[in-house]
Design an enzyme around this catalytic site. Sequence first.
Site, PDB file in Angstrom:
ATOM      1  N   ASN A 269      48.047   7.844  42.619  1.00  0.00           N
ATOM      2  CA  ASN A 269      46.973   7.233  43.407  1.00  0.00           C
ATOM      3  C   ASN A 269      46.396   8.232  44.400  1.00  0.00           C
ATOM      4  OD1 ASN A 269      46.258   4.677  42.619  1.00  0.00           O
ATOM      5  ND2 ASN A 269      47.733   3.624  43.893  1.00  0.00           N
ATOM      6  N   HIS A 274      42.342   5.492  43.407  1.00  0.00           N
ATOM      7  CA  HIS A 274      42.811   4.163  42.990  1.00  0.00           C
ATOM      8  C   HIS A 274      42.230   3.725  41.646  1.00  0.00           C
ATOM      9  CE1 HIS A 274      45.037   3.240  46.634  1.00  0.00           C
ATOM     10  NE2 HIS A 274      44.041   3.765  47.332  1.00  0.00           N
ATOM     11  N   ASP A 278      44.550   2.231  38.872  1.00  0.00           N
ATOM     12  CA  ASP A 278      44.382   0.916  38.230  1.00  0.00           C
ATOM     13  C   ASP A 278      44.410   1.046  36.707  1.00  0.00           C
ATOM     14  OD1 ASP A 278      44.238  -0.308  40.671  1.00  0.00           O
ATOM     15  OD2 ASP A 278      42.057  -0.534  40.675  1.00  0.00           O
ATOM     16  N   ASP A 304      53.413  -1.605  41.668  1.00  0.00           N
ATOM     17  CA  ASP A 304      53.827  -0.888  40.457  1.00  0.00           C
ATOM     18  C   ASP A 304      55.151  -1.436  39.929  1.00  0.00           C
ATOM     19  OD1 ASP A 304      55.460  -0.012  42.458  1.00  0.00           O
ATOM     20  OD2 ASP A 304      55.275   2.122  42.029  1.00  0.00           O
TER      21      ASP A 304
END
Length: 656
Positions: A269, A274, A278, A304
Amino acid sequence: MFSRAKAVLTIESGNPELVQAQLAAFTKQVPLLYFMLVTNTVALTVTHFQAAPALLTLYIPSMLYAVSVFRLVHWWFSRNRTYTHEEATGRLRSTYRLTALLGAGFCAWSLSLFSYGDAYQQSHVAFYIANTVIGCIFCLMHLRAAALALTAIVLGPFTIFFGTSGNPVFTALALNVALVTVAMVFILLTYYRDFGALIQSQKDLTERQAETQRLSDENHRLANLDSLTNLPNRRQFRAELEKRITEAEKNGAGLALGLIDLDGFKPVNDAFGHGIGDKLLIEVGERLSGFSGEGVFPARLGGDEFGIVFEGSPCPDRLHGLGEEICAALQEPYVFNGQTARVSGSLGISILGDAGTTADRLFDRADFALYLAKQNFRGTAVVFSAEHEAEINEQGRIQQALRAADFENEMYLVFQPMVDADTNGISAYEALARWESPTLGLVPPAVFIRAAERAGIIGRLTETLMRKALVAAKSWPDHIRLSVNLSTRDVVSNKTVDALLDIIAESGVDPARLDIEVTETAVMRNFALAAENIRRLAERGIGIALDDFGTGHSSLSYVHKLPLTKIKIDRGFIVDIATNELSRSIVKTIVDLSRNIGCVCVVEGMETHEQMVALRALGCRMMQGYYFARPQRLEDTLAYRAVSDTIVNAPIRKTG
């Protein structure tokens, strides 16, 4: 005007709900319709049987009866059938055509009987037509087009025929029927309008109900599915687990719970953003779903973290093997728009029966197995076992004792020197925690540190040990440094770091004499937060040592991102250093790396003279281990310091 009349006299095929409702309503009226036709026709033929020829009283009525009977039989066998819109429209159109045909036929036949018989029989003809047609029209009120067509085909000729008969009675009857027809058409149109409005309101209600159901289904989906991966969420997973536990116990089937935590997701990340994070989570979900054929039910529990229900054989070896396959699949590279990200997944598994019989128990045991995987076997699967259960029980006893412990009196420190091999002088002492419980006796550090972490009291323990260590440091010469370890939880706790900074400031010990040791594993659990806390410590002048270097997963990737002042080589590389060329190459690489980035390199685990000689040849200078000294109490370090600054005294040196 013509188009409006045409619309009134045709079937409204563009309204499927109305077509279906018309067919359903008319189907219920079919027996009454043909009952009136047949009974009225029979009555008329009886009254004219002697007056009219057989063609009109026998043969033609028989044909009408046959058509009626055929239609009734057809109705009987198809009365409960469900029709498509096209089929329903076709049936209404055929009914419309048949109505016009039968209306014209019955009207022509009955008027042909008028010339036979006396005034009574002629009156019966007029009564037959008016009575039968008006009754049939009311049976056809749901079919506006057919009803109006029948009105025009039958009552139009009827009014003209009897109105022009020259008989005042028949003329009055024709006028009366005409007026009744006007009123009947008005009633018909009003009824049909209301019928259509009712169907439309039912349609609107159905649509609203469908929309309500759709919203309810969507809310249910949102409440039970993870919006990113479309896997079941924690709520749905928990419900599914409990349902499957009940079914498994009822059927004697096997079941296990797995908890997955991604290793290295936070750095992905941070490095890629992000959006890529994702996409990675979505692909993780897809990879887990790929195991569905092997009795795996996956879900995303949040962040996660993922959950799995394993069905099938509860054999630990099978589950471990399948778990390893899942972990291997998660370790495969993730490629997005030419960018490659890598993570791994640690998996903890608990088996129904062996680990517990409730969802809470399975979650707790799977979480413990996951903890072990992340601490010791990162990126692999651990199946909860009887040995783990014993460890949990022992951990429970230790946690209870820790919560009741008087840290100030029960906890103490021992100190192991770090030695400059060139001068045999002591450069620093590493403070090592010890606990002597009044109920448990001496508890190994690895055991009670882990128990304190799981009990959530590690911060309080670390603060106590730091105070004791700083008190010891004040009693040593200023050139001797103090090295203190931070646990996995400490290094990512802002509260603990704040407290430690305050303790250091209040102690009067120069922060520049202090080294904080952190492990790779501790840093990698939450690199961003750990790095920020490490920087805060470094800004006060405190040295940062990376302990157990080389045992983690990302040493070279992150070592340059931390303000390190020391790197400590793990003892695993030292055991066979005198005989293993590969070990010497690795140590040499780490020594050179440390020198290049301006860090002091410390070798841990020194136990023999041969190891020391080999390490000196590789350029190692700072060493720590039993070869020089075992961990000592504070009074021993003070007594030793009174004698010399070097560590060459035979009684202190250990070779085993």
